[in-house]
Write a protein that holds these residues in place. Structure first.
Motif, short mmCIF file in Angstrom:
data_model
loop_
_atom_site.label_atom_id
_atom_site.label_comp_id
_atom_site.label_asym_id
_atom_site.label_seq_id
_atom_site.Cartn_x
_atom_site.Cartn_y
_atom_site.Cartn_z
N PHE A 1 -1.31 -7.99 -12.80
CA PHE A 1 0.14 -7.94 -12.65
C PHE A 1 0.61 -8.86 -11.54
O PHE A 1 0.01 -8.89 -10.46
N ALA A 2 1.69 -9.58 -11.80
CA ALA A 2 2.32 -10.41 -10.79
C ALA A 2 3.34 -9.57 -10.03
O ALA A 2 4.12 -8.83 -10.63
N LYS A 3 3.29 -9.67 -8.70
CA LYS A 3 4.25 -8.97 -7.85
C LYS A 3 5.56 -9.75 -7.87
O LYS A 3 5.53 -10.98 -7.83
N PRO A 4 6.70 -9.12 -7.91
CA PRO A 4 6.88 -7.68 -8.13
C PRO A 4 6.68 -7.35 -9.61
O PRO A 4 6.99 -8.17 -10.47
N PHE A 5 6.18 -6.18 -9.88
CA PHE A 5 5.92 -5.78 -11.26
C PHE A 5 6.65 -4.48 -11.54
O PHE A 5 7.08 -3.78 -10.64
N ARG B 1 0.84 -1.21 0.00
CA ARG B 1 0.00 0.00 0.00
C ARG B 1 0.86 1.25 0.00
O ARG B 1 0.62 2.19 -0.76
N ALA B 2 1.88 1.26 0.84
CA ALA B 2 2.76 2.44 0.93
C ALA B 2 3.52 2.66 -0.37
O ALA B 2 3.61 3.80 -0.86
N ALA B 3 4.07 1.60 -0.94
CA ALA B 3 4.84 1.73 -2.17
C ALA B 3 3.96 2.22 -3.32
O ALA B 3 4.35 3.13 -4.07
N LEU B 4 2.79 1.62 -3.47
CA LEU B 4 1.88 2.06 -4.53
C LEU B 4 1.40 3.49 -4.29
O LEU B 4 1.31 4.28 -5.22
N GLY B 5 1.10 3.80 -3.05
CA GLY B 5 0.68 5.16 -2.72
C GLY B 5 1.75 6.18 -3.08
O GLY B 5 1.45 7.21 -3.68
N ASN B 6 3.00 5.89 -2.74
CA ASN B 6 4.10 6.80 -3.07
C ASN B 6 4.27 6.94 -4.58
O ASN B 6 4.49 8.05 -5.08
N LEU B 7 4.20 5.82 -5.30
CA LEU B 7 4.34 5.87 -6.76
C LEU B 7 3.24 6.74 -7.37
O LEU B 7 3.52 7.62 -8.19
N ILE C 1 -10.58 -1.56 -12.98
CA ILE C 1 -9.96 -2.34 -11.92
C ILE C 1 -8.69 -3.00 -12.46
O ILE C 1 -8.71 -3.63 -13.53
N ILE C 2 -7.62 -2.84 -11.71
CA ILE C 2 -6.35 -3.47 -12.01
C ILE C 2 -6.05 -4.39 -10.84
O ILE C 2 -6.08 -3.97 -9.68
N LEU C 3 -5.78 -5.66 -11.14
CA LEU C 3 -5.51 -6.64 -10.09
C LEU C 3 -4.02 -6.95 -10.03
O LEU C 3 -3.34 -7.02 -11.06
N VAL C 4 -3.53 -7.13 -8.80
CA VAL C 4 -2.13 -7.50 -8.57
C VAL C 4 -2.12 -8.73 -7.67
O VAL C 4 -3.02 -8.92 -6.85
#
Length: 127
Positions: A105-109, A19-25, A81-84
């Protein structure tokens, strides 16, 4: 003169670091961000109705990302909707895409791939 509203992207993932990483991006791109630890938390929020796009983890305690996608669609919510997922499976990808997911998307992406998918979703859903 009308000010253009900054789109808000909702992020639903039970992993706080994701959540933090995506939020920052997303914030670094000048987008608004609303983060949630569960699908249920997202559904209880105003972001459920106002977000321009949703990024959701496939596997979460309680309601999964796929279940969330189905719920939104069944209730007439057409937000992109984008699923990870950390556990990619071709069957799940095919199901998600069949049901209208903009991306899977497969983590890590790669961040740039996710950004391109978000840009496509926002452009295609603009009035």
């Amino acid at each position: 003169m009308t000010l253009r509203q900054i789109p808000t992207i909702a992020v639903v993932d039970d992993d706080g670091a994701v959540r933090a990483a995506l939020g920052n991006l997303l914030q670094s791109l000048g987008l608004g961000v609303a983060v949630f630890a569960s699908a249920e938390e997202f559904l209880a929020s105003s972001a459920c109705r106002s977000a321009a796009c949703l990024i959701a983890d496939v596997q979460m305690p309680g309601m999964s990302g796929i279940d969330l996608q189905r719920h939104l669609t069944a209730n007439g919510n057409r937000m992109p909707i984008i699923l990870v997922t950390a556990f990619p499976r071709e069957q799940v990808r095919a199901q998600a895409e069949r049901e209208g997911a903009y991306g899977y998307f497969a983590k890590p992406f790669e961040g740039r791939q996710l950004i391109a998918c978000i840009e496509r979703a926002l452009t295609e859903r603009s009035p």
